[in-house]
Design a protein around this motif. Structure first.
Motif, PDB file in Angstrom:
ATOM      1  N   TRP A  85       4.547  -6.279  -1.302  1.00 39.07           N
ATOM      2  CA  TRP A  85       4.804  -5.627  -0.014  1.00 39.07           C
ATOM      3  C   TRP A  85       3.489  -5.190   0.647  1.00 39.07           C
ATOM      4  CZ3 TRP A  85       8.265  -0.605   0.385  1.00 39.07           C
ATOM      5  CH2 TRP A  85       8.355  -0.229   1.734  1.00 39.07           C
ATOM      6  N   GLN A  86       2.611  -4.583  -0.117  1.00 37.30           N
ATOM      7  CA  GLN A  86       1.328  -4.137   0.416  1.00 37.30           C
ATOM      8  C   GLN A  86       0.512  -5.323   0.923  1.00 37.30           C
ATOM      9  OE1 GLN A  86       0.160  -0.990   0.777  1.00 37.30           O
ATOM     10  NE2 GLN A  86      -1.766  -1.759   1.643  1.00 37.30           N
ATOM     11  N   LEU A  87       0.542  -6.433   0.185  1.00 37.77           N
ATOM     12  CA  LEU A  87      -0.220  -7.618   0.589  1.00 37.77           C
ATOM     13  C   LEU A  87       0.320  -8.197   1.891  1.00 37.77           C
ATOM     14  CD1 LEU A  87      -2.389  -9.717  -0.122  1.00 37.77           C
ATOM     15  CD2 LEU A  87      -0.636 -10.953  -1.420  1.00 37.77           C
ATOM     16  N   VAL A  88       1.664  -8.297   1.987  1.00 40.59           N
ATOM     17  CA  VAL A  88       2.264  -8.838   3.213  1.00 40.59           C
ATOM     18  C   VAL A  88       1.989  -7.913   4.399  1.00 40.59           C
ATOM     19  CG1 VAL A  88       4.441  -9.475   4.325  1.00 40.59           C
ATOM     20  CG2 VAL A  88       4.019 -10.118   1.951  1.00 40.59           C
ATOM     21  N   ALA A  89       2.107  -6.599   4.184  1.00 35.37           N
ATOM     22  CA  ALA A  89       1.855  -5.653   5.273  1.00 35.37           C
ATOM     23  C   ALA A  89       0.394  -5.689   5.716  1.00 35.37           C
ATOM     24  CB  ALA A  89       2.239  -4.243   4.836  1.00 35.37           C
ATOM     25  N   HIS A  90      -0.522  -5.871   4.771  1.00 34.30           N
ATOM     26  CA  HIS A  90      -1.944  -5.919   5.123  1.00 34.30           C
ATOM     27  C   HIS A  90      -2.279  -7.182   5.911  1.00 34.30           C
ATOM     28  CE1 HIS A  90      -6.240  -5.158   4.759  1.00 34.30           C
ATOM     29  NE2 HIS A  90      -6.404  -6.393   4.318  1.00 34.30           N
ATOM     30  N   PRO A  96       5.015  -2.052   8.201  1.00 34.46           N
ATOM     31  CA  PRO A  96       4.390  -0.834   7.653  1.00 34.46           C
ATOM     32  C   PRO A  96       4.164  -0.946   6.153  1.00 34.46           C
ATOM     33  CG  PRO A  96       6.696  -0.436   8.163  1.00 34.46           C
ATOM     34  CD  PRO A  96       6.375  -1.787   8.712  1.00 34.46           C
ATOM     35  N   THR A  97       3.157  -0.289   5.676  1.00 34.71           N
ATOM     36  CA  THR A  97       2.829  -0.305   4.253  1.00 34.71           C
ATOM     37  C   THR A  97       3.771   0.620   3.486  1.00 34.71           C
ATOM     38  OG1 THR A  97       1.258   1.507   4.522  1.00 34.71           O
ATOM     39  CG2 THR A  97       0.421  -0.741   4.793  1.00 34.71           C
ATOM     40  N   PRO A  98       3.847   0.475   2.163  1.00 34.07           N
ATOM     41  CA  PRO A  98       4.693   1.384   1.377  1.00 34.07           C
ATOM     42  C   PRO A  98       4.320   2.859   1.553  1.00 34.07           C
ATOM     43  CG  PRO A  98       4.078  -0.517   0.057  1.00 34.07           C
ATOM     44  CD  PRO A  98       3.299  -0.609   1.327  1.00 34.07           C
ATOM     45  N   VAL A 101       5.866   4.105   4.834  1.00 26.95           N
ATOM     46  CA  VAL A 101       7.321   4.235   4.701  1.00 26.95           C
ATOM     47  C   VAL A 101       7.673   5.451   3.858  1.00 26.95           C
ATOM     48  CG1 VAL A 101       9.391   3.103   3.796  1.00 26.95           C
ATOM     49  CG2 VAL A 101       7.703   1.764   5.044  1.00 26.95           C
ATOM     50  N   TRP A 102       6.884   5.709   2.829  1.00 27.39           N
ATOM     51  CA  TRP A 102       7.137   6.873   1.972  1.00 27.39           C
ATOM     52  C   TRP A 102       6.969   8.168   2.758  1.00 27.39           C
ATOM     53  CZ3 TRP A 102       9.357   8.105  -2.409  1.00 27.39           C
ATOM     54  CH2 TRP A 102       9.055   9.323  -3.012  1.00 27.39           C
ATOM     55  N   GLN A 103       5.937   8.262   3.571  1.00 21.26           N
ATOM     56  CA  GLN A 103       5.733   9.457   4.384  1.00 21.26           C
ATOM     57  C   GLN A 103       6.869   9.633   5.404  1.00 21.26           C
ATOM     58  OE1 GLN A 103       3.467  11.820   4.000  1.00 21.26           O
ATOM     59  NE2 GLN A 103       2.562  10.742   2.235  1.00 21.26           N
ATOM     60  N   ALA A 104       7.319   8.521   6.005  1.00 17.69           N
ATOM     61  CA  ALA A 104       8.439   8.597   6.940  1.00 17.69           C
ATOM     62  C   ALA A 104       9.721   9.013   6.233  1.00 17.69           C
ATOM     63  CB  ALA A 104       8.629   7.257   7.641  1.00 17.69           C
TER      64      ALA A 104
END
Length: 318
Positions: A85-90, A96-98, A101-104
């Motif tokens: 997920w981080q690689l695709v988002a970058h 959005p990065t993990p 999303v965690w902060q949201a």
């Protein structure tokens, strides 16, 4: 004259005899080697006998290793999913990065039951509204499908009568029934419940009927000899034997119902997790959409695990 005499002459020996003699002498030679005084003695390992306390310790270690292996596999899968997920988002830039999303999610779940209007409510109220629709549609379907499955499985005439209809309607997409529901009920909420009702019928009908047909004929023959009424046959023979099949159908139906309600709410609007996802898409809030995906998955997993637990409690061996 024999073929061997022609090939090798009168005094020749057959090659097979020499091979056989050599094979026969091999065990004797091996025995002589073992018995020879200068030959090394065979190595034997001493048998180690564990005390009961040591056996208990080894058993605990084996259980601990198995528990760690079962824990490590899903954790590794989640870590790999997060890295992907981080690689695709970058590489994408819009996803959005993990961490974002965690902060949201922390902000969103700090007040999941707020109400600012009929169509502006927290995610908790939306999930509860969807569960309410699923419960009503699924409950009505269970009241119809389970008795109908018993009848279809018990009486061949009803089975032959219902088989073409079930084969025709079962492959139809559940959302295809939504316009029919809007036409009949003139409202979005009953139409969504009606769609859940129809899509939940087929797994319960089919699994219940299959369970009834799996009952050994000897059981029914004994019931005829004892002159049991149809009600006693149902309550004492059919229901206990069919219960595992019936619960399997219930589990499949609840999964389909939860899957369909999200899509139905996207089309009908109102309060519900499906409408909430669509509303967040209109606001271009991708972080909340990803959070809703995880919420839908967690709720569906919880429903399935609950029904699996119930099915295990009511599973009986023949």
């Amino acid at each position: 004259m024999h073929a061997s005499t022609l090939m090798h002459g009168p005094g020749a020996r057959h090659p097979g005899g020499a091979v056989a003699a050599k094979r026969a002498s091999a065990p004797r030679e091996a025995a002589n080697d073992v018995a020879r005084p200068g030959a090394p003695a065979p190595i034997t390992r001493p048998v180690v006998r564990l005390t009961p306390e040591e056996q208990r310790r080894e058993l605990k270690r084996a259980e601990l290793r198995g528990w760690l292996a079962r824990l490590f596999a899903p954790v590794l899968g989640l870590v790999l999913f997060g890295l992907l997920w981080q690689l695709v988002a970058h590489s994408n830039g819009q996803l959005p990065t993990p961490a974002k999303v965690w902060q949201a999610a922390i902000t969103l779940f700090s007040d999941p039951f707020y109400q600012k209007g009929p169509n502006d409510q927290g995610i908790g109220w939306n999930v509860l509204s969807s569960l309410k629709r699923v419960g009503m549609g699924f409950g009505l379907a269970a009241l119809v499908a389970i008795p109908l499955g018993f009848v279809i499985g018990r009486f061949p005439f009803f089975n032959q009568m219902a088989a073409p209809l079930i084969s025709l309607l079962k492959p139809v997409s559940p959302l295809a029934w939504l316009p029919i529901g809007l036409l009949l009920f003139k409202a979005a909420n009953p139409a969504a419940i009606g769609t859940i009702f129809i899509c939940s019928l087929w797994p319960m009908i089919i699994n219940t009927a299959v369970g009834v047909r799996q009952i050994p004929q000897e059981y029914l023959n004994v019931a005829k000899v004892l002159q049991l009424s149809e009600w006693k046959v149902l309550t004492r023979i059919l229901f206990p034997a069919v219960l595992p099949f019936m619960l399997t159908g219930v589990r499949l139906s609840i999964g389909i119902a939860w899957l369909v309600i999200v899509a139905a709410e996207m089309l009908t609007g109102g309060v519900g997790i499906g409408f909430w996802v669509w509303d967040e898409w209109n606001n271009l809030n991708v972080q909340h959409i990803i959070i809703a995906i995880f919420v839908i998955g967690i709720v569906g997993l919880a429903l399935e695990q609950l029904l699996i637990f119930i099915a295990r409690r009511f599973s009986f061996d023949q």
